[in-house]
Scaffold this motif. Sequence first.
Motif, PDB file in Angstrom:
ATOM      1  N   ILE A   1      20.619  18.203  17.128  1.00 46.47           N
ATOM      2  CA  ILE A   1      21.690  17.466  17.786  1.00 46.47           C
ATOM      3  C   ILE A   1      21.122  16.165  18.335  1.00 46.47           C
ATOM      4  CG2 ILE A   1      23.341  17.499  19.691  1.00 46.47           C
ATOM      5  CD1 ILE A   1      23.411  20.589  19.325  1.00 46.47           C
TER       6      ILE A   1
ATOM      7  N   SER B   1      21.691  22.858  25.588  1.00 53.39           N
ATOM      8  CA  SER B   1      22.471  21.719  25.128  1.00 53.39           C
ATOM      9  C   SER B   1      23.148  21.002  26.292  1.00 53.39           C
ATOM     10  CB  SER B   1      23.521  22.180  24.112  1.00 53.39           C
ATOM     11  OG  SER B   1      24.141  21.066  23.515  1.00 53.39           O
TER      12      SER B   1
ATOM     13  N   CYS C   1      27.742  17.944  17.952  1.00 56.23           N
ATOM     14  CA  CYS C   1      27.128  18.533  19.146  1.00 56.23           C
ATOM     15  C   CYS C   1      27.211  20.055  19.090  1.00 56.23           C
ATOM     16  CB  CYS C   1      27.811  18.003  20.404  1.00 56.23           C
ATOM     17  SG  CYS C   1      29.501  18.605  20.594  1.00 56.23           S
ATOM     18  N   TRP C   2      26.693  20.713  20.116  1.00 58.67           N
ATOM     19  CA  TRP C   2      26.699  22.173  20.148  1.00 58.67           C
ATOM     20  C   TRP C   2      28.127  22.714  20.208  1.00 58.67           C
ATOM     21  CZ3 TRP C   2      24.020  25.864  18.466  1.00 58.67           C
ATOM     22  CH2 TRP C   2      24.150  27.172  18.950  1.00 58.67           C
TER      23      TRP C   2
ATOM     24  N   THR D   1      33.220  17.212  23.937  1.00 62.41           N
ATOM     25  CA  THR D   1      31.871  16.811  24.290  1.00 62.41           C
ATOM     26  C   THR D   1      31.464  15.507  23.614  1.00 62.41           C
ATOM     27  OG1 THR D   1      31.209  19.111  24.607  1.00 62.41           O
ATOM     28  CG2 THR D   1      29.447  17.492  24.323  1.00 62.41           C
ATOM     29  N   CYS D   2      31.534  15.471  22.291  1.00 56.64           N
ATOM     30  CA  CYS D   2      31.029  14.295  21.567  1.00 56.64           C
ATOM     31  C   CYS D   2      32.118  13.447  20.942  1.00 56.64           C
ATOM     32  CB  CYS D   2      30.029  14.717  20.490  1.00 56.64           C
ATOM     33  SG  CYS D   2      30.761  15.605  19.084  1.00 56.64           S
TER      34      CYS D   2
ATOM     35  N   PRO E   1      22.423  13.090  20.211  1.00 59.32           N
ATOM     36  CA  PRO E   1      23.623  12.594  20.899  1.00 59.32           C
ATOM     37  C   PRO E   1      24.072  11.229  20.376  1.00 59.32           C
ATOM     38  CG  PRO E   1      22.131  13.586  22.487  1.00 59.32           C
ATOM     39  CD  PRO E   1      21.389  13.528  21.183  1.00 59.32           C
TER      40      PRO E   1
ATOM     41  N   CYS F   1      36.508  16.479  19.663  1.00 60.23           N
ATOM     42  CA  CYS F   1      35.588  17.325  20.437  1.00 60.23           C
ATOM     43  C   CYS F   1      35.524  16.833  21.886  1.00 60.23           C
ATOM     44  CB  CYS F   1      34.204  17.302  19.816  1.00 60.23           C
ATOM     45  SG  CYS F   1      32.952  18.198  20.781  1.00 60.23           S
TER      46      CYS F   1
ATOM     47  N   TRP G   1      22.443  17.065  27.161  1.00 60.18           N
ATOM     48  CA  TRP G   1      23.511  16.116  26.873  1.00 60.18           C
ATOM     49  C   TRP G   1      23.717  15.151  28.040  1.00 60.18           C
ATOM     50  CZ3 TRP G   1      25.686  15.490  22.275  1.00 60.18           C
ATOM     51  CH2 TRP G   1      26.776  14.624  22.180  1.00 60.18           C
ATOM     52  N   PRO G   2      23.876  13.852  27.804  1.00 58.75           N
ATOM     53  CA  PRO G   2      24.030  13.172  26.505  1.00 58.75           C
ATOM     54  C   PRO G   2      22.834  12.326  26.124  1.00 58.75           C
ATOM     55  CG  PRO G   2      25.011  11.813  28.195  1.00 58.75           C
ATOM     56  CD  PRO G   2      24.343  12.965  28.913  1.00 58.75           C
TER      57      PRO G   2
ATOM     58  N   ARG H   1      31.321  16.502  12.623  1.00 60.27           N
ATOM     59  CA  ARG H   1      31.525  16.043  13.994  1.00 60.27           C
ATOM     60  C   ARG H   1      33.028  15.907  14.222  1.00 60.27           C
ATOM     61  NH1 ARG H   1      29.054  10.439  16.559  1.00 60.27           N
ATOM     62  NH2 ARG H   1      29.686  10.810  18.709  1.00 60.27           N
TER      63      ARG H   1
END
Length: 368
Positions: free
Chosen positions: A275, A249, A282-283, A365-366, A277, A363, A253-254, A359
């Motif tokens: 997933i 992942s 996301c993970w 990450t995302c 992006p 987060c 990403w991304p 989601r």
Amino acid sequence: MADTASRPRLRDSVIVQADGGTLLFLCLADRTVKRFVCDEFVKDVVVLLDGTRTIDEIGALACGDDLDARARVAEVVQILAGERLLSGVAEPEREFRLLGAARAEFYDRQLRLLQDFCDEGWSPERSGADLQRRLGEATAVVCGIGGLGGWVALALAGAGVGRIRVCDFDRVEVSNLTRQVLFRMADVGVPKVAAAAARLREINPFVEVEAVERRITCAGDLADVVKGADVVVNAADLPTPNDVAGWVSEACWPDVPHIMGTGYAYHIGVLGTSIIPGRTACWSCVRAETFADHGRDGMETLVGKREKAGAMGALSGLVGNILAWEAIRILAGLPPALGDRWAEVDFWPLEVRSRAIPRRPGCPTCGR
């Protein structure tokens, strides 16, 4: 009003039955049944909707010199089109041949299925040939080419995914042969990626296969592997499924869609999650949602995962083919089935169980 120059055709997935003044349209694509009250004229028109005749020609055959025939046929066609009972392509075989005679013959049954996806409205493409062309221009990566990855790669090659990159570090062992579909007894001792690439090229001469013999120890090991990919399927589990999933992942990403199918053993097959992006959880969201299941995050492991786990080819094939189907959907631009959820298949009752993975707005990450 339908164009008089068009040649309307019923979808191949539609079966029509009559009972007196009633017509039943059985739609095999979504298992719906549509019922219409009609007269003999409508029945005659429906039988003639095979893509070989214009609306004027159908009117002449169904109602002779009746001046209103064309208008009546056009009305029937308009209603059936609104119900998605008509195909967007009058002569599918001609569309298929645009791929070249050899490919049209090789992918014939698949092209008909892809055509129905277009007719159902699941794809913005007009024809199955367009979807097949899209698959042929795509690149897929399979990390781990064993019990799951072999089935994934086999299905992707059969579907005509143009470039398939397989990554693994292991060599073929005798115990692999009962479930790892790409290998034969003569392959024992050979690097898995080399044997897999050779077999995939035999199965479909229209695809390119690249073998990457490498042990994955961090995300950096995958940077060149996932570069340029349109989808990555994670089917590796060493040193642990979660370790590899995190590395895959991170490497994807991304930019690159990735499917985190993490394994199967005994009576559970993990379908995991897709997933995309910018579109799905996301993970990091998945791990945040599942890590504390049963309070395990605060526990000490006394007896860990065994080096060898119970498995069978029929079960690994079931999971692997589902993951391949998800990858094909993503590559073809069809709606993914595993986005924003975590799914597992219980082999004993043969049930797929899933949970929603939201989601997270915050987060790291995302969430941005």
